[in-house]
Scaffold this motif. Structure first.
Motif, PDB file in Angstrom:
ATOM      1  N   ARG B 145      62.863 -53.926 -27.713  1.00 24.35           N
ATOM      2  CA  ARG B 145      64.081 -53.104 -27.718  1.00 24.35           C
ATOM      3  C   ARG B 145      65.155 -53.653 -26.786  1.00 24.35           C
ATOM      4  O   ARG B 145      66.233 -53.095 -26.676  1.00 24.35           O
ATOM      5  N   CYS B 146      64.844 -54.739 -26.118  1.00 17.79           N
ATOM      6  CA  CYS B 146      65.780 -55.281 -25.119  1.00 17.79           C
ATOM      7  C   CYS B 146      66.979 -55.929 -25.810  1.00 17.79           C
ATOM      8  O   CYS B 146      66.842 -56.591 -26.828  1.00 17.79           O
ATOM      9  N   ILE B 147      68.155 -55.727 -25.243  1.00 16.72           N
ATOM     10  CA  ILE B 147      69.349 -56.400 -25.783  1.00 16.72           C
ATOM     11  C   ILE B 147      69.864 -57.480 -24.825  1.00 16.72           C
ATOM     12  O   ILE B 147      71.012 -57.903 -24.920  1.00 16.72           O
ATOM     13  N   HIS B 148      69.046 -57.894 -23.886  1.00 16.26           N
ATOM     14  CA  HIS B 148      69.382 -59.022 -23.009  1.00 16.26           C
ATOM     15  C   HIS B 148      70.673 -58.813 -22.224  1.00 16.26           C
ATOM     16  O   HIS B 148      71.433 -59.762 -22.013  1.00 16.26           O
ATOM     17  N   CYS B 149      70.893 -57.585 -21.803  1.00 14.22           N
ATOM     18  CA  CYS B 149      72.135 -57.327 -21.064  1.00 14.22           C
ATOM     19  C   CYS B 149      72.042 -57.827 -19.630  1.00 14.22           C
ATOM     20  O   CYS B 149      73.052 -57.921 -18.941  1.00 14.22           O
ATOM     21  N   THR B 150      70.844 -58.085 -19.158  1.00 16.65           N
ATOM     22  CA  THR B 150      70.544 -58.595 -17.800  1.00 16.65           C
ATOM     23  C   THR B 150      70.909 -57.636 -16.663  1.00 16.65           C
ATOM     24  O   THR B 150      70.947 -58.026 -15.512  1.00 16.65           O
ATOM     25  N   ARG B 151      71.200 -56.391 -17.007  1.00 13.89           N
ATOM     26  CA  ARG B 151      71.455 -55.435 -15.920  1.00 13.89           C
ATOM     27  C   ARG B 151      70.256 -55.358 -14.980  1.00 13.89           C
ATOM     28  O   ARG B 151      70.411 -55.289 -13.769  1.00 13.89           O
ATOM     29  N   CYS B 152      69.059 -55.353 -15.553  1.00 16.11           N
ATOM     30  CA  CYS B 152      67.870 -55.215 -14.717  1.00 16.11           C
ATOM     31  C   CYS B 152      67.741 -56.406 -13.767  1.00 16.11           C
ATOM     32  O   CYS B 152      67.405 -56.238 -12.594  1.00 16.11           O
ATOM     33  N   ILE B 153      68.038 -57.589 -14.273  1.00 14.81           N
ATOM     34  CA  ILE B 153      67.921 -58.780 -13.422  1.00 14.81           C
ATOM     35  C   ILE B 153      68.902 -58.673 -12.260  1.00 14.81           C
ATOM     36  O   ILE B 153      68.556 -58.894 -11.102  1.00 14.81           O
ATOM     37  N   GLU B 175      63.384 -64.212 -23.043  1.00 16.65           N
ATOM     38  CA  GLU B 175      62.655 -62.987 -22.758  1.00 16.65           C
ATOM     39  C   GLU B 175      63.021 -62.512 -21.365  1.00 16.65           C
ATOM     40  O   GLU B 175      63.103 -63.294 -20.427  1.00 16.65           O
ATOM     41  N   ILE B 176      63.241 -61.223 -21.267  1.00 20.01           N
ATOM     42  CA  ILE B 176      63.524 -60.630 -19.961  1.00 20.01           C
ATOM     43  C   ILE B 176      62.192 -60.105 -19.454  1.00 20.01           C
ATOM     44  O   ILE B 176      61.550 -59.275 -20.109  1.00 20.01           O
ATOM     45  N   THR B 177      61.780 -60.599 -18.319  1.00 18.68           N
ATOM     46  CA  THR B 177      60.440 -60.275 -17.862  1.00 18.68           C
ATOM     47  C   THR B 177      60.404 -60.326 -16.337  1.00 18.68           C
ATOM     48  O   THR B 177      61.441 -60.424 -15.693  1.00 18.68           O
ATOM     49  N   ASP B 194      66.934 -46.174 -15.514  1.00 14.08           N
ATOM     50  CA  ASP B 194      68.253 -45.538 -15.655  1.00 14.08           C
ATOM     51  C   ASP B 194      69.271 -46.520 -16.192  1.00 14.08           C
ATOM     52  O   ASP B 194      70.103 -46.168 -17.016  1.00 14.08           O
ATOM     53  N   LEU B 195      69.246 -47.748 -15.668  1.00  9.59           N
ATOM     54  CA  LEU B 195      70.349 -48.632 -16.027  1.00  9.59           C
ATOM     55  C   LEU B 195      70.095 -49.439 -17.282  1.00  9.59           C
ATOM     56  O   LEU B 195      71.021 -50.018 -17.825  1.00  9.59           O
ATOM     57  N   CYS B 196      68.883 -49.454 -17.759  1.00  5.66           N
ATOM     58  CA  CYS B 196      68.614 -50.137 -19.032  1.00  5.66           C
ATOM     59  C   CYS B 196      69.322 -49.366 -20.137  1.00  5.66           C
ATOM     60  O   CYS B 196      69.080 -48.183 -20.318  1.00  5.66           O
ATOM     61  N   PRO B 197      70.207 -50.012 -20.882  1.00  8.54           N
ATOM     62  CA  PRO B 197      70.973 -49.279 -21.892  1.00  8.54           C
ATOM     63  C   PRO B 197      70.175 -49.021 -23.175  1.00  8.54           C
ATOM     64  O   PRO B 197      70.723 -48.479 -24.132  1.00  8.54           O
ATOM     65  N   THR B 198      68.916 -49.429 -23.190  1.00  8.28           N
ATOM     66  CA  THR B 198      68.092 -49.222 -24.380  1.00  8.28           C
ATOM     67  C   THR B 198      66.740 -48.672 -23.947  1.00  8.28           C
ATOM     68  O   THR B 198      66.515 -48.426 -22.778  1.00  8.28           O
ATOM     69  N   GLY B 199      65.839 -48.560 -24.896  1.00  2.00           N
ATOM     70  CA  GLY B 199      64.500 -48.082 -24.582  1.00  2.00           C
ATOM     71  C   GLY B 199      63.569 -49.187 -24.127  1.00  2.00           C
ATOM     72  O   GLY B 199      62.349 -49.043 -24.218  1.00  2.00           O
ATOM     73  N   SER B 200      64.131 -50.266 -23.639  1.00  2.00           N
ATOM     74  CA  SER B 200      63.288 -51.378 -23.234  1.00  2.00           C
ATOM     75  C   SER B 200      62.546 -51.085 -21.940  1.00  2.00           C
ATOM     76  O   SER B 200      61.386 -51.449 -21.778  1.00  2.00           O
ATOM     77  N   LEU B 201      63.212 -50.452 -21.003  1.00  2.00           N
ATOM     78  CA  LEU B 201      62.575 -50.096 -19.740  1.00  2.00           C
ATOM     79  C   LEU B 201      62.621 -48.572 -19.620  1.00  2.00           C
ATOM     80  O   LEU B 201      63.696 -47.992 -19.552  1.00  2.00           O
ATOM     81  N   THR B 202      61.445 -47.945 -19.620  1.00  2.00           N
ATOM     82  CA  THR B 202      61.416 -46.491 -19.497  1.00  2.00           C
ATOM     83  C   THR B 202      60.461 -46.111 -18.367  1.00  2.00           C
ATOM     84  O   THR B 202      59.611 -46.895 -17.964  1.00  2.00           O
TER      85      THR B 202
HETATM   86  S1  SF4 Z   1      68.327 -53.698 -18.711  1.00  2.00           S
HETATM   87 FE1  SF4 Z   1      67.037 -53.317 -20.512  1.00  2.00          FE
HETATM   88  S2  SF4 Z   1      68.190 -54.147 -22.241  1.00  2.00           S
HETATM   89 FE2  SF4 Z   1      69.106 -54.979 -20.384  1.00  2.00          FE
HETATM   90  S3  SF4 Z   1      68.069 -56.934 -20.111  1.00  2.00           S
HETATM   91 FE3  SF4 Z   1      66.944 -55.439 -18.874  1.00  2.00          FE
HETATM   92  S4  SF4 Z   1      65.319 -54.742 -20.265  1.00  2.00           S
HETATM   93 FE4  SF4 Z   1      66.826 -55.754 -21.530  1.00  2.00          FE
END
Ligand code: SF4
Ligand SMILES: Cc1cc2nc3c(=O)[nH]c(=O)nc-3n(C[C@H](O)[C@H](O)[C@H](O)COP(=O)(O)O)c2cc1C
Ligand code: SF4
Ligand code: SF4
Ligand code: FES
Lengths: 429, 467
Positions: B145-153, B175-177, B194-202
């Motif tokens: 579900r990740c859109i590679h926005c890199t907010r988490c990084i 891959e974001i990992t 909170d900051l993940c804009p998708t259901g990738s990180l819950t």
């Molecule tokens: S914040 Fe969520 S959608 Fe954005 S890169 Fe990280 S895992 Fe992917």
């Protein structure tokens, strides 16, 4: 094109592209080595940049940006150290010009970099060289050692009081690291991903200091400009605003592939292919020309009367790019050719931005489907749409590099693609 | 102030503000994914494309500072087309499993797809998939579900100060990992969800417990330490499901630490005493009688949790002299942290050493930190909001008022069950002297009462005063 002359062209590099030219002794004896540097030390920074502007030297890395103007963007005062970086990543398919400069005339690059460093006030220089150039990296390092030993690099160069250190940094095999800001990230030890611009490197580049990134051939032109003057260099070119000579790499279906050095804007593509390179291999019909590295939009056989230089190429919707000409005869399947190109850009996408990460692979998949017999009629418009949705909408120019070939091949050779889709295979296979 | 024109409307801006923020000022929404006001700008998602007069290409609003006289269009044909294209690109490899995704209902990807995307996709190739990764106890990852926005990084490196989220491989296979697939280490991990804009990180703690549209929100303050981060309690039917940060640039910006975020768990805990006790469950009258009895005729000290509000502490300051004579009052809350001087930063981000929210407030009211009971003390009245760490008390009779676990209240002569931070209104004062307000999100459970009610019945019930 009556005025265009191809005789008695002065060349700067190509006559020296031999093993014997490499040592410092040859450079000093046969190429007036390091005399430009002495001269530059007697000039002010503004005078050097002024000569560079007069020379009409335009960046040889692909975008053709005027080098003197770029150097002028470097702030005179800076709290952070400034850097001069040579882009020796040379990864655009078809391109093999910088390699020969580094291999045979490494000192001309070194001298150009010391002058550049002096002009912009940088005391550190880096040569970022593509990882596969193992031998060239070693040769460069040997030449750098020679230069240090003779006082052309290091502290107080030639008694001028100017210090300049030069380091070769090897890339790890990513095409994207030729994009200047990805290069800087990689140089800093980070993931090779382009940065958002602005800020441009001249304001915040390597380690956040003001930085100039120039191509190998660009920097190698500097000693000639300083020695013989900007006006002289400008006149080597045959068009306004485009000085000097160009190293042109010709490959593909020609009788005499290889590296050529010709005046900027001195010939048409047709003259290049037929007069200089002896025409199409096996005297086949010319099908297409990829004129500026594989990212340059393709030209048909009818479009090659264009003057081969930055502005005329842009005017007809393609580009001079890295001046790598790939000649394609009628025997080559353009669908396969486009797949190969598209695969490359999809593979080399850094994956940062949405259109390039998702779109390049999608185009590759659709093309593969067409090649393997499950193409659909609507696929060609889909391809054009995807390419259009990438073009001009990405973070760096790799998106355009991937989109340009797809748009131009599909538009210009649509019949070939349709034939593939209809017959479910390559009609010539 | 300089002005620009966005969709025909003149907007004033502060130099340096980007177009997303400037447009927001006049209610114009520019959709974005990778932009986050608390992180550096990377302009990667390309969702915020806008048209700017005199510029041939679309520009990303997140990375474009407004300029005086700039004319911006956010809904031109070119922009709408680009938004559709970006949405299409983002969704070609997305599983589109909103019905079983915990983010549904508060997902930027879902919302922007609805608003800016097309209902139909032209993608017929195989979708990209990734293997899942265990990221430790806080976060559940679903990379598909990740859109590679890199907010988490960027959150990791720029806010949490740890480079634990990374991008590996490149291009379409990026891959974001985490580094080497290791579990997350930061104790601010909840923010990733909170900051993940998708259901990738819950949040593991929250996922699949409640669809978000059933949740009611109450703006309140975290009681986890003396910073007093602003947060929202999400509850349904008197049960708290989660807490999320509320932006306050002066206190916590956009973030919460995990300790504060998950602090609410004790509120719903089984073992919480929610009926009056006197060596066993009794009614309020019996418990009050037992409490009075236990303190009657003894030398008493009153220990006030620094997890109480100013209002509660003031009630006690009035109540004690009237009903418990000379009994001295001390505050308690965090072992070793007795005064405001002890309350130093506990990390470089938000946390303070005082693990209760109102140490600084109680000091303002003149209460001093508890060190030891005055000699001869026979009984202690212990008043606590729920979070203050109980001091070790030996050889005294103890009466507890407030929130206790059954095991904590074991030896108490009486327990009068009270309200936790989520069940009351009141003022707390943070380490900078900022007064902030707790808001009641749920009702006190069982027979628990607010402190004001408890003290009132104590004062008015039979038996009258202690003295
Ligand atoms: S914040 Fe969520 S959608 Fe954005 S890169 Fe990280 S895992 Fe992917
Ligand atoms: C995807 C991509 C790859 C590039 N690769 C190279 C390269 O291999 N060598 C190079 O000199 N410039 C390359 N460039 C251009 C550089 O970004 C930059 O413009 C150039 O190094 C500037 O030097 P110049 O002004 O001397 O041309 C590339 C650009 C892009 C977008
Ligand atoms: S266009 Fe491609 S290579 Fe360039 S930043 Fe975007 S994803 Fe990376
Ligand atoms: S830093 Fe303190 S106030 Fe903020 S969330 Fe953590 S515990 Fe709560
Ligand atoms: S929000 Fe601007 S590019 Fe992602």
């Amino acid at each position: 094109m009556a005025e265009i002359q191809t005789e008695q062209n002065e060349t700067l590099f190509i006559q020296h592209f031999r093993e014997e030219s490499r040592p410092l002794g040859y450079y000093l004896r046969e190429m007036a080595g390091y005399t430009a540097l002495k001269k530059a030390f007697g000039m002010s920074s503004d005078e050097i940049i002024g000569e560079m502007k007069k020379s009409n030297l335009r960046g040889r890395g692909g975008a053709g940006f005027p080098t003197g103007m770029k150097w002028g963007f470097i702030p005179k005062q800076s709290a952070k150290p400034k850097y001069l970086v040579c882009n020796a990543d040379e990864s655009e398919p078809g391109t093999f010009k910088d390699r020969d400069i580094m291999r045979y005339t490494p000192h001309v690059l070194i001298e150009g970099m010391v002058i550049g460093g002096f002009a912009i006030g940088a005391h550190s220089g880096y040569i970022y060289i593509r990882g596969e150039y193992v031998r060239e990296a070693k040769l460069l390092n040997d030449a750098i050692d020679e230069a240090y030993a003779k006082g052309y690099l290091g502290k107080n160069i030639l008694g001028s009081g100017f210090d300049f250190d030069l380091t070769v940094h090897r890339g790890a095999g990513a095409y994207i690291c030729g994009e200047e800001t990805a290069l800087l990230n990689s140089l800093e030890g980070k993931r090779g991903e382009p940065r958002v611009k602005p800020p441009f490197p001249a304001i915040s580049g390597a380690f956040a200091g003001p930085t100039i990134v120039n191509n190998v051939e660009t920097l190698a032109a500097v000693p000639f400009i300083i020695n013989k003057g900007g006006d002289w260099f400008a006149k080597l070119g045959r068009l306004e605003k485009s000085g000097g000579t160009r190293l042109i790499g010709v490959s593909g279906h020609v009788k005499k592939p290889g590296l050529y050095e010709l005046p900027s804007g001195g010939i048409t593509l047709r003259q290049l292919i037929y007069d200089h390179c002896g025409g199409v291999l096996g005297d086949k019909k010319l099908k297409a020309v990829i004129p500026g590295g594989s990212s340059a939009p393709v030209l048909t056989a009818d479009e090659i009367d264009v003057v081969y230089d930055i502005d005329p190429m842009m005017k007809i919707g393609s580009m001079l790019g890295s001046a790598a000409v790939m000649v394609v005869s009628e025997e080559m399947c353009v669908v396969r050719l486009l797949i190969r190109i598209t695969k490359f850009y999809a593979h080399e996408s850094c994956g940062q931005c949405t259109p390039c990460r998702e779109g390049t692979r999608w185009m590759e998949d659709v093309l593969e489907r067409i090649e393997h017999g499950s193409g659909r009629e609507q696929d060609l418009n889909l391809l054009l749409d995807i390419a259009d949705n990438i073009n001009g909408k990405t973070l760096c120019a790799l998106g355009d590099a991937a989109a340009g070939p797809v748009m131009s091949f599909v538009k210009k050779f649509r019949a070939d693609f349709e034939a593939h889709i209809r017959s479910g295979k390559c009609p010539n296979a | 102030m300089p002005k620009c024109i966005i969709d025909g409307r003149e907007v004033e801006f502060t130099p340096g503000q980007n177009l997303v923020e400037v447009a927001k000022k006049v209610g114009i929404q520019i959709p974005f994914f990778c932009y986050h006001p608390g992180l550096t700008v990377v302009a990667q998602c390309r969702m915020c494309a806008v048209e700017i007069e005199k510029m041939p290409k679309l520009q990303t609003a997140c990375s474009t500072p407004a300029a005086d006289g700039m004319v911006v269009k956010t809904r031109s044909e070119k922009v709408i087309q680009a938004q559709k294209a970006t949405m299409e690109f983002l969704l070609i490899n997305h599983p589109l499993d909103c019905p079983v995704c915990d983010k549904a209902g508060e997902c930027d990807l879902q919302d922007f797809s609805f608003k800016y995307g097309d209902a139909y996709s032209r993608y017929t190739e195989e979708k990209r998939t990734y293997l899942d990764l265990d990221m430790g106890p806080v976060i559940k990852k679903n990379m598909n579900r990740c859109i590679h926005c890199t907010r988490c990084i960027r959150f990791g490196t720029e806010v949490a100060g740890i480079h634990e989220m990374v991008a590996v491989r490149r291009g379409n296979s990026t891959e974001i990992t985490t580094v080497d697939g290791r579990p997350l280490e930061t104790d601010y991990a909840g923010n990733y969800a909170d900051l993940c804009p998708t259901g990738s990180l819950t949040l593991k703690d929250f996922r699949f417990k409640k669809r978000v549209w059933f949740l009611k929100r109450t703006s309140t303050i975290c009681e986890g330490c003396a910073r007093g981060c602003n947060m929202t309690i999400h509850q349904d039917n008197n049960v708290i499901y989660r807490c999320t940060p509320r932006e306050n640039m002066e206190v916590n910006k956009y973030w919460l630490c995990d300790e504060g975020r998950f602090n609410f768990r004790y509120v719903n805990e089984e073992s919480r005493v929610t009926v009056p006790m006197a060596r066993g469950e009794v009614d309020w009258d019996a418990a009050l009688a037992a409490a009075r009895n236990a303190l009657s005729g003894k030398k008493v000290a009153v220990l006030v949790g620094s997890d109480l509000t100013q209002e509660e502490a003031q009630l006690l300051l009035q109540f004690v002299p009237r009903h418990l004579g000379e009994a001295p009052l001390y505050h308690f809350g965090t072992p070793g942290i007795r005064s405001p001087q002890d309350d130093m930063p506990a990390d470089r981000i938000l946390k303070r050493k005082s693990k209760t929210a109102n140490l600084h407030g109680l000091e303002k009211l003149g209460l001093k930190g508890f060190e030891a009971l005055p000699s001869g003390t026979q009984a202690v009245l212990l008043v606590r909001g729920g979070r203050a760490r109980l001091p070790e008390l030996k050889g005294v009779v103890t009466v507890g008022v407030g929130v206790f676990r059954a095991d904590e209240a074991q030896g108490f002569a009486a327990v009068l069950p009270g309200a936790s931070f989520a069940e009351k209104d009141g003022t707390i004062v943070n380490f900078e002297g900022r007064e902030q307000h707790l808001r009641r999100a749920i009702n006190p459970p069982g027979q628990s009462k607010l402190l004001s009610e408890i003290l009132m019945v104590w004062a008015n019930s039979k038996g009258g005063t202690h003295v």
